[in-house]
Write a protein that holds these residues in place. Sequence first.
Motif, PDB file in Angstrom:
ATOM      1  N   THR A 121      40.879  46.778  43.831  1.00  0.00           N
ATOM      2  CA  THR A 121      40.816  47.968  42.762  1.00  0.00           C
ATOM      3  C   THR A 121      40.403  47.084  41.256  1.00  0.00           C
ATOM      4  O   THR A 121      39.876  47.882  40.633  1.00  0.00           O
ATOM      5  N   LEU A 122      40.913  45.913  41.108  1.00  0.00           N
ATOM      6  CA  LEU A 122      40.490  45.250  40.026  1.00  0.00           C
ATOM      7  C   LEU A 122      39.091  45.311  39.726  1.00  0.00           C
ATOM      8  O   LEU A 122      38.401  45.377  38.476  1.00  0.00           O
ATOM      9  N   GLY A 123      38.264  45.010  40.824  1.00  0.00           N
ATOM     10  CA  GLY A 123      36.816  44.887  40.919  1.00  0.00           C
ATOM     11  C   GLY A 123      36.434  46.282  40.684  1.00  0.00           C
ATOM     12  O   GLY A 123      35.235  46.572  39.943  1.00  0.00           O
ATOM     13  N   THR A 124      36.927  47.403  41.278  1.00  0.00           N
ATOM     14  CA  THR A 124      36.386  48.726  41.076  1.00  0.00           C
ATOM     15  C   THR A 124      36.423  49.264  39.614  1.00  0.00           C
ATOM     16  O   THR A 124      35.783  49.899  39.016  1.00  0.00           O
ATOM     17  N   ILE A 125      37.656  48.664  39.011  1.00  0.00           N
ATOM     18  CA  ILE A 125      37.792  49.134  37.519  1.00  0.00           C
ATOM     19  C   ILE A 125      36.888  48.458  36.797  1.00  0.00           C
ATOM     20  O   ILE A 125      36.243  49.039  35.780  1.00  0.00           O
ATOM     21  N   TYR A 129      34.020  50.216  34.350  1.00  0.00           N
ATOM     22  CA  TYR A 129      33.829  49.794  32.805  1.00  0.00           C
ATOM     23  C   TYR A 129      32.315  49.511  32.434  1.00  0.00           C
ATOM     24  O   TYR A 129      31.751  49.847  31.607  1.00  0.00           O
ATOM     25  N   LEU A 130      31.606  48.981  33.586  1.00  0.00           N
ATOM     26  CA  LEU A 130      30.251  48.810  33.351  1.00  0.00           C
ATOM     27  C   LEU A 130      29.487  50.162  33.268  1.00  0.00           C
ATOM     28  O   LEU A 130      28.720  50.052  32.334  1.00  0.00           O
ATOM     29  N   GLY A 131      30.127  50.902  34.053  1.00  0.00           N
ATOM     30  CA  GLY A 131      29.286  52.435  33.915  1.00  0.00           C
ATOM     31  C   GLY A 131      29.401  53.188  32.839  1.00  0.00           C
ATOM     32  O   GLY A 131      28.577  53.814  32.355  1.00  0.00           O
ATOM     33  N   ILE A 132      30.520  52.964  31.894  1.00  0.00           N
ATOM     34  CA  ILE A 132      30.642  53.392  30.643  1.00  0.00           C
ATOM     35  C   ILE A 132      30.321  52.402  29.465  1.00  0.00           C
ATOM     36  O   ILE A 132      30.817  52.611  28.419  1.00  0.00           O
ATOM     37  N   LYS A 140      37.510  41.486  31.927  1.00  0.00           N
ATOM     38  CA  LYS A 140      38.829  41.253  31.851  1.00  0.00           C
ATOM     39  C   LYS A 140      39.403  41.503  33.276  1.00  0.00           C
ATOM     40  O   LYS A 140      40.057  40.720  33.977  1.00  0.00           O
ATOM     41  N   TYR A 141      38.808  42.551  33.892  1.00  0.00           N
ATOM     42  CA  TYR A 141      39.210  42.803  35.329  1.00  0.00           C
ATOM     43  C   TYR A 141      38.563  42.014  36.361  1.00  0.00           C
ATOM     44  O   TYR A 141      39.354  41.437  37.217  1.00  0.00           O
ATOM     45  N   LEU A 146      38.994  37.572  40.196  1.00  0.00           N
ATOM     46  CA  LEU A 146      38.318  36.192  41.008  1.00  0.00           C
ATOM     47  C   LEU A 146      39.263  35.153  41.665  1.00  0.00           C
ATOM     48  O   LEU A 146      39.419  34.915  42.714  1.00  0.00           O
ATOM     49  N   PRO A 147      40.434  34.896  40.851  1.00  0.00           N
ATOM     50  CA  PRO A 147      41.402  34.007  41.376  1.00  0.00           C
ATOM     51  C   PRO A 147      42.116  34.590  42.668  1.00  0.00           C
ATOM     52  O   PRO A 147      42.837  33.809  43.463  1.00  0.00           O
ATOM     53  N   ILE A 148      42.303  35.882  42.690  1.00  0.00           N
ATOM     54  CA  ILE A 148      42.974  36.485  43.934  1.00  0.00           C
ATOM     55  C   ILE A 148      42.208  36.183  45.099  1.00  0.00           C
ATOM     56  O   ILE A 148      42.539  35.959  46.117  1.00  0.00           O
ATOM     57  N   TRP A 149      40.878  36.608  44.859  1.00  0.00           N
ATOM     58  CA  TRP A 149      40.008  36.191  46.186  1.00  0.00           C
ATOM     59  C   TRP A 149      39.851  34.752  46.480  1.00  0.00           C
ATOM     60  O   TRP A 149      40.037  34.427  47.590  1.00  0.00           O
TER      61      TRP A 149
END
Length: 225
Positions: A121-125, A129-132, A140-141, A146-149
């Motif tokens: 979900t963080l990656g999708t957020i 944001y890149l899309g806008i 930030k997201y 990254l550390p979770i993966w």
Amino acid sequence: MKRIISSVLVLGVCLTPLTVPVMVQPSWAQSQNLQLEKLKQLIEQAKQQTQQGQARQAIETWQQVIAIVRQFKERKIEAIALNYIALNYSALSQLQEALKYLKQALPIFREVGDSGWEATTLGTIGLTYLGISQPQEALKYYNQALPIWRELGARAREAATLNTIGLVYDSISQPQEALKYYNQALPIWRELGDRAREAATLRYIDEVNNRSQPPSRTNIPPIPQ
């Protein structure tokens, strides 16, 4: 920005089985079973609508799914449905609306302790944001994902996130930061034997290095006499 989004490894979403304890009272148990059967039908319908590009219909059906799972307090299923609603709003190019639902899902995944879905979900957020055209918000997201993966040992997703962060830094004219992340991703793709993504990362590195090179003397135009 479109180049970044098309280069991102899109992470699929899937639904986990719904398990709800059946109560002792026969009438209540029967009512629950009817609700569960309706829920399964709605989930299948919503998934088909999503896959067939029927975004508005899918959003309505996922909303019905959420109404039922909230009765059962199935928080994880609720959050997954919220992600699907966001996916359909993205398909309609309503990215602000998509963000609204993703940001509702994120704290639920944290609440239920599902790190994989949290990182997804963080990656999708970040992608939204890149899309806008808000790359700093996207970073930030991605930097939270990254550390979770890494903690989960999900090497391919770690490398994909590193590549994406590199692409974002490159897009905001920070090539040295971009190289730092590309060079972390590259050995992971080699370790995994993913030749296609290794080649893509090498191409990104070459593009940054070529832009950083001073012009060759042979390319300098002669001084007019």
